[in-house]
Design an enzyme around this catalytic site. Sequence first.
Site, PDB file in Angstrom:
ATOM      1  N   SER A  66      13.279  28.952  33.083  1.00 32.97           N
ATOM      2  CA  SER A  66      14.391  29.016  32.132  1.00 32.97           C
ATOM      3  C   SER A  66      14.989  30.415  32.105  1.00 32.97           C
ATOM      4  O   SER A  66      14.317  31.395  32.405  1.00 32.97           O
ATOM      5  CB  SER A  66      13.906  28.670  30.723  1.00 32.97           C
ATOM      6  OG  SER A  66      13.193  27.464  30.722  1.00 32.97           O
TER       7      SER A  66
HETATM    8  N1  SAH Z   1       8.568  26.664  30.514  1.00 29.92           N
HETATM    9  C1  SAH Z   1       8.931  26.683  31.915  1.00 29.92           C
HETATM   10  C2  SAH Z   1      10.211  25.909  32.144  1.00 29.92           C
HETATM   11  C3  SAH Z   1      10.035  24.947  33.268  1.00 29.92           C
HETATM   12  S1  SAH Z   1      11.300  23.728  33.450  1.00 29.92           S
HETATM   13  C4  SAH Z   1       8.989  28.096  32.452  1.00 29.92           C
HETATM   14  O1  SAH Z   1       8.878  29.050  31.660  1.00 29.92           O
HETATM   15  O2  SAH Z   1       9.128  28.279  33.664  1.00 29.92           O
HETATM   16  C5  SAH Z   1      10.557  22.353  32.606  1.00 29.92           C
HETATM   17  C6  SAH Z   1       9.304  21.790  33.161  1.00 29.92           C
HETATM   18  O3  SAH Z   1       8.987  20.629  32.389  1.00 29.92           O
HETATM   19  C7  SAH Z   1       9.358  21.330  34.612  1.00 29.92           C
HETATM   20  O4  SAH Z   1       8.392  22.017  35.347  1.00 29.92           O
HETATM   21  C8  SAH Z   1       9.068  19.834  34.536  1.00 29.92           C
HETATM   22  O5  SAH Z   1       8.293  19.359  35.632  1.00 29.92           O
HETATM   23  C9  SAH Z   1       8.294  19.723  33.228  1.00 29.92           C
HETATM   24  N2  SAH Z   1       8.273  18.409  32.590  1.00 29.92           N
HETATM   25  C10 SAH Z   1       9.272  17.501  32.449  1.00 29.92           C
HETATM   26  N3  SAH Z   1       8.840  16.422  31.769  1.00 29.92           N
HETATM   27  C11 SAH Z   1       7.536  16.647  31.455  1.00 29.92           C
HETATM   28  C12 SAH Z   1       6.529  15.896  30.765  1.00 29.92           C
HETATM   29  N4  SAH Z   1       6.770  14.702  30.243  1.00 29.92           N
HETATM   30  N5  SAH Z   1       5.299  16.446  30.637  1.00 29.92           N
HETATM   31  C13 SAH Z   1       5.014  17.664  31.165  1.00 29.92           C
HETATM   32  N6  SAH Z   1       5.920  18.412  31.830  1.00 29.92           N
HETATM   33  C14 SAH Z   1       7.162  17.909  31.979  1.00 29.92           C
END
Ligand code: SAH
Length: 222
Positions: A66
């Site tokens: 993000s």
């Molecule tokens: N907090 C992260 C942002 C990653 S983007 C950072 O700091 O880099 C969001 C992430 O949510 C992705 O990796 C995606 O695979 C995950 N995601 C989406 N749906 C999900 C679910 N139901 N359970 C766990 N992870 C999920």
Amino acid sequence: MLLTDRQAAAFRRRLVDDLRERGIADERVLAAIGRVPRHRFMPDTGLHRQAYDDVALPIGEGQTISQPYTVARMTELLDIREGERVLEVGTGSGYQAAVLAELGARVFSIERHAALLQKTRPILKALGYDPVVRTQVGDGTYGWPGYAPFDAIIVTAGGPEVPAELRDQLRDPVDGQPDARLLIPVGPPKRQVLHRITKTGPDAFADERFDGVVFVPLVRGA
Ligand code: SAH
């Protein structure tokens, strides 16, 4: 091009000044962002030079780390206290989890892509965030019942609704402590609104709305 630690520290100072100018007011959050080496959470070293620009960048599996402003804003809205237990849904790169850990939280973070966690776990460990940040492969929309209830929950992917399981894993109000809260982007793909749901009683919730955001999809049951 790789970044030296010195260059990275200079970029971080500029980023923190930038975030302050854009309205992030909580100095604890700014200090945490100033400490976490965001470039180290990016597997593609070719992107390290962009690590401290205010943009979301690819981390593999079609997912993104993000943008720093969003991480700062969400962390500020969560208002984390030292020692709080925080559930994160969507570990991704691990960067948001590290920022929460810098604020003194114990972080329980779930990621549905095993391949992403395989890259993220060694990074968290190398930077000293293990075992303060604990990770697990799975569908985070069901929460993490084994460690519930939580003082705070942050969802870093966007979906059309608030999973009841997450709300139910917020702890009940306790005298002298801030109420437990859930921060989650809600809405259609590419156009969500940040909601902060606060548990004000055993069966009572307040729902506040904040900024418009764009997150990758929160995938449920797949
Ligand atoms: N907090 C992260 C942002 C990653 S983007 C950072 O700091 O880099 C969001 C992430 O949510 C992705 O990796 C995606 O695979 C995950 N995601 C989406 N749906 C999900 C679910 N139901 N359970 C766990 N992870 C999920």
